[in-house]
Design a protein around this motif. Sequence first.
Motif, PDB file in Angstrom:
ATOM      1  N   MET A  74       0.850  -1.200   0.000  1.00 54.58           N
ATOM      2  CA  MET A  74       0.000   0.000   0.000  1.00 54.58           C
ATOM      3  C   MET A  74       0.886   1.250   0.000  1.00 54.58           C
ATOM      4  O   MET A  74       1.806   1.374   0.791  1.00 54.58           O
ATOM      5  CB  MET A  74      -0.909   0.002   1.235  1.00 54.58           C
ATOM      6  CG  MET A  74      -1.886   1.171   1.286  1.00 54.58           C
ATOM      7  SD  MET A  74      -2.855   1.212   2.817  1.00 54.58           S
ATOM      8  CE  MET A  74      -1.622   1.808   3.982  1.00 54.58           C
ATOM      9  N   LYS A  75       0.544   2.180  -0.912  1.00 54.51           N
ATOM     10  CA  LYS A  75       1.302   3.422  -0.985  1.00 54.51           C
ATOM     11  C   LYS A  75       0.414   4.503  -1.602  1.00 54.51           C
ATOM     12  O   LYS A  75      -0.183   4.287  -2.661  1.00 54.51           O
ATOM     13  CB  LYS A  75       2.565   3.234  -1.829  1.00 54.51           C
ATOM     14  CG  LYS A  75       3.472   4.465  -1.904  1.00 54.51           C
ATOM     15  CD  LYS A  75       4.709   4.165  -2.761  1.00 54.51           C
ATOM     16  CE  LYS A  75       5.614   5.380  -2.838  1.00 54.51           C
ATOM     17  NZ  LYS A  75       6.792   5.119  -3.710  1.00 54.51           N
ATOM     18  N   PHE A  76       0.311   5.644  -0.920  1.00 60.67           N
ATOM     19  CA  PHE A  76      -0.504   6.730  -1.480  1.00 60.67           C
ATOM     20  C   PHE A  76      -0.006   8.083  -0.984  1.00 60.67           C
ATOM     21  O   PHE A  76       0.693   8.182   0.026  1.00 60.67           O
ATOM     22  CB  PHE A  76      -1.993   6.534  -1.153  1.00 60.67           C
ATOM     23  CG  PHE A  76      -2.339   6.534   0.308  1.00 60.67           C
ATOM     24  CD1 PHE A  76      -2.640   7.724   0.976  1.00 60.67           C
ATOM     25  CD2 PHE A  76      -2.393   5.348   1.029  1.00 60.67           C
ATOM     26  CE1 PHE A  76      -2.985   7.723   2.319  1.00 60.67           C
ATOM     27  CE2 PHE A  76      -2.731   5.341   2.377  1.00 60.67           C
ATOM     28  CZ  PHE A  76      -3.028   6.527   3.027  1.00 60.67           C
TER      29      PHE A  76
ATOM     30  N   GLU B 173      -2.208  -0.218  -4.375  1.00 66.68           N
ATOM     31  CA  GLU B 173      -3.421  -0.516  -3.623  1.00 66.68           C
ATOM     32  C   GLU B 173      -3.111  -1.464  -2.465  1.00 66.68           C
ATOM     33  O   GLU B 173      -2.135  -2.224  -2.506  1.00 66.68           O
ATOM     34  CB  GLU B 173      -4.487  -1.133  -4.540  1.00 66.68           C
ATOM     35  CG  GLU B 173      -4.971  -0.175  -5.623  1.00 66.68           C
ATOM     36  CD  GLU B 173      -6.131  -0.743  -6.430  1.00 66.68           C
ATOM     37  OE1 GLU B 173      -6.639  -1.834  -6.073  1.00 66.68           O
ATOM     38  OE2 GLU B 173      -6.543  -0.106  -7.419  1.00 66.68           O
ATOM     39  N   GLY B 174      -3.955  -1.398  -1.431  1.00 69.67           N
ATOM     40  CA  GLY B 174      -3.752  -2.273  -0.280  1.00 69.67           C
ATOM     41  C   GLY B 174      -4.532  -1.786   0.922  1.00 69.67           C
ATOM     42  O   GLY B 174      -5.287  -0.805   0.850  1.00 69.67           O
ATOM     43  N   ALA B 175      -4.375  -2.485   2.045  1.00 67.77           N
ATOM     44  CA  ALA B 175      -5.082  -2.130   3.274  1.00 67.77           C
ATOM     45  C   ALA B 175      -4.200  -2.398   4.480  1.00 67.77           C
ATOM     46  O   ALA B 175      -3.380  -3.328   4.470  1.00 67.77           O
ATOM     47  CB  ALA B 175      -6.390  -2.905   3.376  1.00 67.77           C
ATOM     48  N   PHE B 176      -4.380  -1.573   5.524  1.00 68.77           N
ATOM     49  CA  PHE B 176      -3.573  -1.709   6.746  1.00 68.77           C
ATOM     50  C   PHE B 176      -4.292  -0.974   7.860  1.00 68.77           C
ATOM     51  O   PHE B 176      -5.164  -0.129   7.618  1.00 68.77           O
ATOM     52  CB  PHE B 176      -2.174  -1.110   6.521  1.00 68.77           C
ATOM     53  CG  PHE B 176      -1.180  -1.455   7.592  1.00 68.77           C
ATOM     54  CD1 PHE B 176      -0.824  -2.766   7.837  1.00 68.77           C
ATOM     55  CD2 PHE B 176      -0.584  -0.454   8.366  1.00 68.77           C
ATOM     56  CE1 PHE B 176       0.094  -3.091   8.831  1.00 68.77           C
ATOM     57  CE2 PHE B 176       0.330  -0.758   9.350  1.00 68.77           C
ATOM     58  CZ  PHE B 176       0.678  -2.093   9.583  1.00 68.77           C
ATOM     59  N   THR B 177      -3.967  -1.295   9.110  1.00 72.34           N
ATOM     60  CA  THR B 177      -4.552  -0.561  10.235  1.00 72.34           C
ATOM     61  C   THR B 177      -3.437   0.017  11.113  1.00 72.34           C
ATOM     62  O   THR B 177      -2.387  -0.608  11.285  1.00 72.34           O
ATOM     63  CB  THR B 177      -5.465  -1.446  11.112  1.00 72.34           C
ATOM     64  OG1 THR B 177      -4.666  -2.251  11.984  1.00 72.34           O
ATOM     65  CG2 THR B 177      -6.381  -2.329  10.276  1.00 72.34           C
ATOM     66  N   ALA B 178      -3.708   1.216  11.663  1.00 71.13           N
ATOM     67  CA  ALA B 178      -2.747   1.872  12.562  1.00 71.13           C
ATOM     68  C   ALA B 178      -3.506   2.509  13.715  1.00 71.13           C
ATOM     69  O   ALA B 178      -4.706   2.788  13.602  1.00 71.13           O
ATOM     70  CB  ALA B 178      -1.946   2.930  11.801  1.00 71.13           C
TER      71      ALA B 178
END
Length: 375
Positions: free
Chosen positions: A1-3, A64-69
Motif C-alpha cells: 500500500m502506498k498513497f 493498492e492495499g489495506a492496513f490498520t494503525a
Amino acid sequence: MKFTCLQENLNFGLQATGHLVNKNINLPILNNVLLEANSSGVKLSSTNLEIGISCHVRCKVDVEGAFTADARLLSEYISLLPNDQVNLELAKDDFLKVACRSSETKIKGIVSDDFPVIPKIERTSSYKINIKDFKKALAQVVFAVANSESRPEISGVLMSFNKIKPGMVHLVGTDSYRLTEKALAISDNKEERDVIVPVKSLQEVLRVLGLVKEQENQIDALQIFVSDNQILFSCDGIELISRLIEGQFPDYKQIIPTETRTQVVVATSELVKSIKAVALFSKLGIFDVNLKFNSAKGLIIEATNSQLGESKSEMAVAFAGEDNETTLNYRYLLDGLNNISAEEVELSLVDGNVPFLVRPKGDDSYTYIVMPIKQ
C-alpha cells in the motif's frame, strides 16, 4: 500500500473516524483505523462494534492495499504536520511510514485481516434531510434521552418517518421525567417507519456533521437509509452505520396535554435569568421551583429552602386563561429553555398534576414537556 494525500484532507478523514475509538484491551485492533487504498482513493474506517464510521479521502494511490494503525496516534501526528503533501507507505515488519517535507515517521500497525467487518445496508431509497436543520433538531432532543440499561427502549431517540405526518420525521426523546419532540421535513421517501436509534450513535452523528463544511451553492442534504436492524447516515463522503434498538417506544402522545387552562407568553432570556436566580434557594436534591400564574401579577417564580432562605421573582407576561400553579424541577425546565432559540416561549398548563408544556412562540414543530413534582 502506498498513497499521497493532502494533509488537510487526511486530517479531516482521521478527525471524522478516529473519535469513535476507545482503548480496548481485549480487542487491540479496535484501537486502530483501517486504511484501504484503491483506484477511487482512500477509505478510512473505525468501529466500536456498535457504530461504524467510514470516510472517503481524495488521494493519489500508487499501490493498492489495506492496513490498520493506532487511530489516535496517527490522527494526532497528522494534525501536527504542515499543510502539504503527505506520503504514506506500508513498510516491512507491519510499520506504516509517514513522510511530509523533512519529517519521516514509522508507526506500528496491525494487518487488516483481523479488522471487524462493518455491516452494509441495502440502499434502495433514502430519506433526505437538510443537514443544518437536522443538527439543530438532534441538539434539541438528545439531552432528554435516558441513560438506562433497564429500559433500553428509552435509551435512544424515536425517529418516526412519515407516520405522524407525511413528508415529516418526528424525533422524540424521554427519560420519563421530561420529553421532547421535534418535527422536520424529509424528502425522497414516502415509506412509513418507526425506529429507535441509540443516543450515542446520534451524538456521534452530531459530532461528524459539525465537521462537515457548509459550502455555498451545494445541496446541504443528509441521506438516511434504514433496514430492519441498522441505520445508515451518509453525507459528503462520510458514512455512519449503527444498530437499532429493539423494543416498543412508549406511546408518548397520550402524555402530551391536548387542552390548556392557562397559557402565558414570556421572553425566553428573561425567564431563564429569573429561574436561575430563584433556583439558588431550591431544595438540594429536589431542585424545585414553584410557578404561579396570576392574571393580575403575571408569572411568579418562587423557591424556599429552610437552611438558605427564600426567593421570589415576578414577571410580566401575556396572560390567557385562569390562575394556576405547578412545581417543577428547575434543571429540567432550563434544559428545555436553553434549547429554544426563539425570543419568546409559550408556557401551557392544565394543573399541577399534569405535564407542563413549553413551546417556542408560534412554532408547533418543537414540544418540550416536564413532569410536575407532586407536593
